[in-house]
Design an enzyme around this catalytic site. Structure first.
Site, PDB file in Angstrom:
ATOM      1  N   TYR A 157      70.727  13.329 -27.134  1.00 22.71           N
ATOM      2  CA  TYR A 157      70.034  11.891 -26.848  1.00 22.71           C
ATOM      3  C   TYR A 157      68.818  12.864 -26.737  1.00 22.71           C
ATOM      4  O   TYR A 157      68.666  14.304 -25.995  1.00 22.71           O
ATOM      5  CB  TYR A 157      70.784  12.310 -25.448  1.00 22.71           C
ATOM      6  N   ARG A 201      70.697   5.083   1.802  1.00 22.51           N
ATOM      7  CA  ARG A 201      70.236   5.616   0.356  1.00 22.51           C
ATOM      8  C   ARG A 201      71.174   6.560   0.540  1.00 22.51           C
ATOM      9  O   ARG A 201      71.741   7.466  -0.914  1.00 22.51           O
ATOM     10  CB  ARG A 201      68.552   6.353   0.512  1.00 22.51           C
ATOM     11  N   LYS A 248      75.436   2.102 -21.063  1.00 25.57           N
ATOM     12  CA  LYS A 248      75.568   1.781 -22.843  1.00 25.57           C
ATOM     13  C   LYS A 248      77.198   1.346 -22.505  1.00 25.57           C
ATOM     14  O   LYS A 248      77.218   0.044 -22.184  1.00 25.57           O
ATOM     15  CB  LYS A 248      76.121   3.464 -23.450  1.00 25.57           C
TER      16      LYS A 248
HETATM   17  C1  LIG Z   1      70.832   6.815 -22.763  1.00 21.55           C
HETATM   18  C2  LIG Z   1      72.227   7.813 -22.550  1.00 21.55           C
HETATM   19  C3  LIG Z   1      71.273   9.090 -21.560  1.00 21.55           C
HETATM   20  C4  LIG Z   1      70.282   8.118 -20.808  1.00 21.55           C
HETATM   21  O1  LIG Z   1      70.935   6.827 -20.063  1.00 21.55           O
HETATM   22  P1  LIG Z   1      69.862   6.520 -19.213  1.00 21.55           P
HETATM   23  O2  LIG Z   1      70.527   5.696 -18.668  1.00 21.55           O
HETATM   24  O3  LIG Z   1      68.876   5.853 -20.491  1.00 21.55           O
HETATM   25  O4  LIG Z   1      68.670   7.088 -18.211  1.00 21.55           O
HETATM   26  C5  LIG Z   1      71.977   9.725 -22.000  1.00 21.55           C
HETATM   27  N1  LIG Z   1      73.328  10.733 -22.714  1.00 21.55           N
HETATM   28  C6  LIG Z   1      72.992   9.841 -23.733  1.00 21.55           C
HETATM   29  C7  LIG Z   1      74.156   9.974 -24.630  1.00 21.55           C
HETATM   30  C8  LIG Z   1      72.344   8.497 -24.183  1.00 21.55           C
HETATM   31  O5  LIG Z   1      72.755   7.808 -24.806  1.00 21.55           O
END
Ligand SMILES: *Cc1c(COP(=O)(O)O)cnc(C)c1O
Length: 378
Positions: free
Chosen positions: A98, A46, A195
């Site tokens: 978001y 961790r 993403k």
């Molecule tokens: C998807 C997203 C998040 C959150 O991320 P996760 O990996 O789904 O927890 C935060 N900010 C933006 C701009 C996002 O597109």
């Protein structure tokens, strides 16, 4: 070294024992100690893992930062940044953000004494007049979600610093290939590596990146003490995605530009939101602080909610799904999907809005698909 070289080599030297050109996936929870308390790399996974450390090295390098701390999701990275605050502090965040970040600030941290003020951060005068005693953090997404508004990072950073606050930029939409907020004055960058960085819709991850040693130390401590750590295989997948980030982003943008051109000319489309359009309200600042306009496009349709739903359900190549930034094209209706949790709040989005994550498929197939789905049904 330049960006695409760092993406492939930073933190990713061939492995010492065998020469393997890929960073090994270190599936271990603990490490043998040479004597009591005498550790070779770490005492427990961790705290540290070599695959994770390699990912953190490349992330820091790409954002031109000294420190990066990886998390198990974008939201756990957001969580770690908010936990650097103390009860009574205020966060100033955009009307256009978001939904999960807004939900965390209001529905989780609200009860722990963190206050959230909402303002259109692309309007610098509005930011000034929304400033309150106790504003400690300004939270910016640029390009924002779902309207792809652009915030002048340098201007907001200067304002934050004059008032003793820090600026956080969620750089998920732009990626460090198109924009490096720390070089423009931001204090902290947050990523959902789920993403574009991961890029293949096969992993959930996040990161906090900074040049501020105090923030880095605190966030590293929170990674260990709270424990939202990414597994080594997930770290490997994000790193593998990062290796092709440059070529993917080039194609995402090339395809997005073609999609935008086609949509702008379509009679069923009321409005196109894309920072590369000269008609976009923040086009000038987008041009000066970004190296490209990205692969996200939002449109408002003639015919309201019904038209939006029909269009999003009518595509074949664009998959109806939340998320973004993968090689495959995705389509969604924010009011009913990603931004449902903002319904009734200041962040609420119009119901005729459709958001596209333009992928790297053949552009002609994407255009034909959108055309088909937009054609009025007989
Ligand atoms: C998807 C997203 C998040 C959150 O991320 P996760 O990996 O789904 O927890 C935060 N900010 C933006 C701009 C996002 O597109």
């Amino acid at each position: 070294m330049n960006f695409s070289t760092r993406a492939i080599h930073a933190g990713q030297d061939p492995e010492v024992m065998t020469g393997a050109v890929n960073v090994p996936v270190f599936l271990t929870s603990t490490y043998a100690q040479e004597a009591v308390g005498k550790v070779k790399f770490a005492d427990y996974a961790r705290g540290d893992n070599p695959t994770r450390a390699a990912l953190e090295t490349v992330l820091a390098s790409l954002e031109e930062a000294q420190f990066a701390v990886a998390f198990s999701s974008g939201l756990s990275a957001v969580d770690a940044v908010i936990r650097t605050l103390t009860p009574g502090d205020r966060v100033l965040m955009s009307t256009d953000a978001y939904g999960g970040t807004y939900r965390m600030l209001t529905k989780v941290f609200g009860a722990w004494g963190i206050h959230t003020d909402i303002v259109d951060i692309s309007d610098i005068d509005a930011v000034k007049s929304s400033w309150r005693e106790g504003t400690a953090l300004v939270w910016v997404e640029t390009p924002s979600n779902p309207f792809l508004r652009i915030v002048d990072i340098a201007a907001v950073a200067a304002l934050a610093h004059e008032n003793g606050a820090k600026l956080v930029v969620d750089n998920t939409f732009a990626t460090p290939y198109l924009q490096t907020p720390l070089t423009l004055g931001a204090d902290i960058v947050v990523h959902s590596t789920t993403k574009y960085l991961g890029g293949h819709s096969d992993v959930i991850g996040g990161a906090v990146v900074t040049n501020d040693p105090d923030v880095a130390e605190r966030v590293k401590f929170l990674q260990y003490a709270v424990g939202a750590v990414p597994g080594p295989l997930d770290c490997y997948l994000v790193m593998r995605g990062i290796r092709t980030l440059g070529v993917r982003m080039d194609r995402h943008q090339e395809n997005a530009a073609k999609v935008v051109e086609m949509l702008c000319a379509h009679p069923q489309v009321e409005r196109v939101w894309y920072p590369g359009l000269t008609s976009h309200p923040n086009h000038g600042i987008a041009k000066s602080q970004m190296r490209g306009f990205g692969g996200m496009v939002s449109i408002e349709l003639v015919g309201g909610a019904q038209a939006a739903r029909q269009f999003a359900e009518g595509t074949m190549v664009f998959t109806l799904a939340e998320s973004l930034g993968g090689v495959e094209s995705l389509i969604e209706v924010p009011a009913l999907m990603t931004h449902l949790s903002t319904s009734g709040s200041l962040l609420e989005v119009p119901d005729n809005l459709v958001r596209l994550s333009v992928g790297i498929e053949d552009a002609d197939d994407l255009l034909a698909d959108l055309h088909e789905a937009l054609s009025p049904r007989a």
